[in-house]
Design an enzyme around this catalytic site. Structure first.
Site, mmCIF file in Angstrom:
data_model
loop_
_atom_site.group_PDB
_atom_site.id
_atom_site.type_symbol
_atom_site.label_atom_id
_atom_site.label_comp_id
_atom_site.label_asym_id
_atom_site.label_seq_id
_atom_site.Cartn_x
_atom_site.Cartn_y
_atom_site.Cartn_z
ATOM 1 N N LYS A 258 0.862 -1.185 0.000
ATOM 2 C CA LYS A 258 0.000 0.000 0.000
ATOM 3 C C LYS A 258 0.905 1.243 0.000
ATOM 4 C CE LYS A 258 -2.833 -3.346 1.626
ATOM 5 N NZ LYS A 258 -2.361 -4.738 1.823
ATOM 6 N N PHE A 448 -14.013 -14.813 2.072
ATOM 7 C CA PHE A 448 -14.346 -13.874 0.987
ATOM 8 C C PHE A 448 -13.460 -14.065 -0.233
ATOM 9 C CE2 PHE A 448 -10.675 -11.214 1.917
ATOM 10 C CZ PHE A 448 -10.450 -11.505 3.245
HETATM 11 N N1 F0G Z 1 -3.374 -4.524 7.398
HETATM 12 C C1 F0G Z 1 -4.234 -3.795 6.655
HETATM 13 C C2 F0G Z 1 -4.884 -2.592 7.262
HETATM 14 C C3 F0G Z 1 -4.509 -4.179 5.341
HETATM 15 O O1 F0G Z 1 -5.354 -3.442 4.622
HETATM 16 C C4 F0G Z 1 -3.865 -5.325 4.810
HETATM 17 C C5 F0G Z 1 -4.146 -5.772 3.458
HETATM 18 C C6 F0G Z 1 -2.986 -6.046 5.616
HETATM 19 C C7 F0G Z 1 -2.759 -5.606 6.904
HETATM 20 C C8 F0G Z 1 -2.298 -7.283 5.136
HETATM 21 O O2 F0G Z 1 -1.299 -6.967 4.240
HETATM 22 O O3 F0G Z 1 -2.035 -8.013 2.080
HETATM 23 O O4 F0G Z 1 0.335 -7.332 2.461
HETATM 24 O O5 F0G Z 1 -0.596 -9.280 3.626
HETATM 25 N N2 F0G Z 1 -5.114 -5.344 2.796
HETATM 26 C C9 F0G Z 1 -5.453 -5.693 1.436
HETATM 27 C C10 F0G Z 1 -6.712 -4.974 1.044
HETATM 28 C C11 F0G Z 1 -5.491 -7.156 1.175
HETATM 29 O O6 F0G Z 1 -7.194 -5.208 -0.062
HETATM 30 O O7 F0G Z 1 -7.210 -4.165 1.827
HETATM 31 P P1 F0G Z 1 -0.886 -7.953 3.033
#
Ligand code: F0G
Length: 456
Positions: A258, A448
């Site tokens: 992100k 999901f």
């Molecule tokens: N924490 C948050 C707030 C996230 O949004 C995500 C991932 C993760 C941890 C985990 O990270 O995918 O690198 O293992 N969010 C993605 C989303 C999958 O689409 O919101 P990751």
């Protein structure tokens, strides 16, 4: 004010194409009405997620050529480690392949069966790791975060200190290995946490000897909101705000996919030597050497450069304001969305959009499928399907039943977002014809991602 044009120009393009309505109807049916199961090539505008879907800069691509793919002691690792230490202020850094790799390490190291992990709303993978380590997640976010219509609260991601302290008193501080504070809060709608709240959470935690671990995944977006909404920080640089935010934490996990502006990567950071030692011992089992943790040398180089670019004010202003631009169009047309608009996504309120579909018939899942069928735009369910089941097998029934329109960083222009807005507004006019869904296949965890449905 003049329009906020993209602070970049396009050097390389990736063609996209819109399938015919008949093809789209077929594809979403074949995908079991789950947008995760669509093929990317069948999608016109992909706002499923902002995770790993970022466009890298010329500087990051140039960095790929400097990849040092040594098994141990890669130069790019040293660069990434030094960048994280400098920008976030932590002493120790452990690389992981993505955010959940870091969540796995911290959960296994710090959580013992029977413990409680408070957090400002759950996130899917974060909670799954906490529960797999034997812990129970406890939501301590302010109540207003669960109300999609409260738009008068600038920091809807804040921790409710009274809820947090009540938990400490109820179970005892020794049963709380850490509080996990997400900056920003994904499932609340990308809502930020104020600096004042971070400071207070830290002070309260220290009074009881509890660690504070940030989920740093979208911390730069959070810093932007602090700059524009918290008066004392109006003149501060994004880097200075990020640095101060993390001074109120003992460690963090981060998904670099992100705010790292890369396609893959993550890390765990900590100030505690013992946690670091345990994490380096464990990372070799689950991720790889403590000098790559599942990333290529070139990926670590791009990540280090991406983190630095993310601190640029023109970059982060455009990023967050672009999300707001989409959100405002929907608001102006009367489409129900979570307000205020958050940092990474516009969340459509599916309960309100489809009042005739009860939560047990999965309104957000049905709406995400309908948006694809209507326009070729891929969004994501963030409601009862994402929330999953508790230890007794009962559905968590979240108040927020949402469809997330998540904007990748530096990928789409305003006209792509105009198309998205027009499509959703049109569909809102025809909402009566959208019906609910039922399960065909329900996976046991993180359902999901791969669950399948049929129309009722
Ligand atoms: N924490 C948050 C707030 C996230 O949004 C995500 C991932 C993760 C941890 C985990 O990270 O995918 O690198 O293992 N969010 C993605 C989303 C999958 O689409 O919101 P990751």
């Amino acid at each position: 004010m003049r329009s906020l044009a993209e602070p970049y120009k396009i050097k390389m393009v990736e063609p996209i194409a819109l399938l015919s309505p008949e093809e789209r109807r077929e594809r979403i049916m074949e995908a079991g009405y789950n947008t995760f199961l669509l093929r990317s090539r069948d999608v016109y505008i992909d706002i499923l997620t902002d995770s790993g879907t970022n466009a890298m800069s010329d500087n990051q691509w140039a960095g790929l050529m400097l990849g040092d793919e040594a098994y141990a002691g890669s130069n790019n690792w040293l660069h990434l480690e030094a960048t994280v230490q400098e920008l976030f202020g932590f002493r120790y850094v452990v690389p992981t392949h993505q955010g959940r790799g870091a969540e796995n390490l911290i959960s296994k190291i710090l959580i013992k069966p029977g413990m409680y992990v408070p957090g400002n709303m759950y996130f899917t993978t974060t909670r799954a790791h906490q529960e797999m380590a034997g812990g129970s997640f406890v939501d301590v976010i302010i109540d207003e975060a669960h109300d999609s219509k409260r738009d008068d609260i600038p920091f809807k991601g804040n921790v409710d200190l009274a809820k947090y302290e009540a938990l400490i008193k109820r179970v005892g501080p020794e049963k709380i290995p850490y509080i996990c504070v997400a900056v920003t809060v994904n499932l609340a709608g990308g809502q930020p946490v104020s600096m004042a709240n971070l400071r207070d959470v830290y002070a309260l935690s220290k009074r009881y000897g509890i660690r504070v671990i940030f989920d740093a995944t979208r911390c730069v977006e959070n810093a932007y909101f602090i700059k524009v909404r918290e008066p004392e920080y109006g003149d501060a640089s994004i880097a200075a705000i990020v640095k101060e935010m993390f001074s109120y934490a003992d460690g963090c996990t981060m998904s670099g996919k992100k705010d790292g502006i890369v396609n893959m990567g993550g890390f765990l950071a900590t100030n505690e030597e013992d946690t670091y030692r345990q994490a380096t011992a464990m990372v070799v089992v689950y991720e790889g050497m403590p000098s790559y943790g599942g990333m290529n040398g070139r990926d670590m180089e791009a990540f280090a450069r991406g983190l630095r670019e993310a601190m640029s004010f023109p970059y982060i202003r455009h990023r967050v304001e672009q999300v707001g631009y989409l959100g405002q169009q929907l608001i102006d047309a009367g489409v129900p969305v979570v307000r205020p608009i958050g940092g990474h996504a516009v969340f459509v309120d599916a309960r309100e959009f489809l009042p005739h579909v009860p939560q047990g018939e999965f309104p957000a899942q049905a709406l995400a499928a309908a948006i694809y069928e209507h326009s070729g735009v891929r969004t994501m369910e963030r409601g009862i399907i994402s929330a999953g089941r508790d230890k007794e097998g009962k559905d968590y029934a979240p108040k927020l039943e949402l469809v997330r329109c998540t904007i990748p960083r530096r990928v789409y222009t305003s006209s792509h977002l105009d198309y998205v807005a027009e499509a959703i507004i049109e569909l809102h006019g025809e909402r009566d014809r959208i019906g609910g869904l039922r399960w065909v296949y329900e996976p046991p965890v993180l359902r999901f991602f791969t669950g399948r449905f049929e129309r009722l």
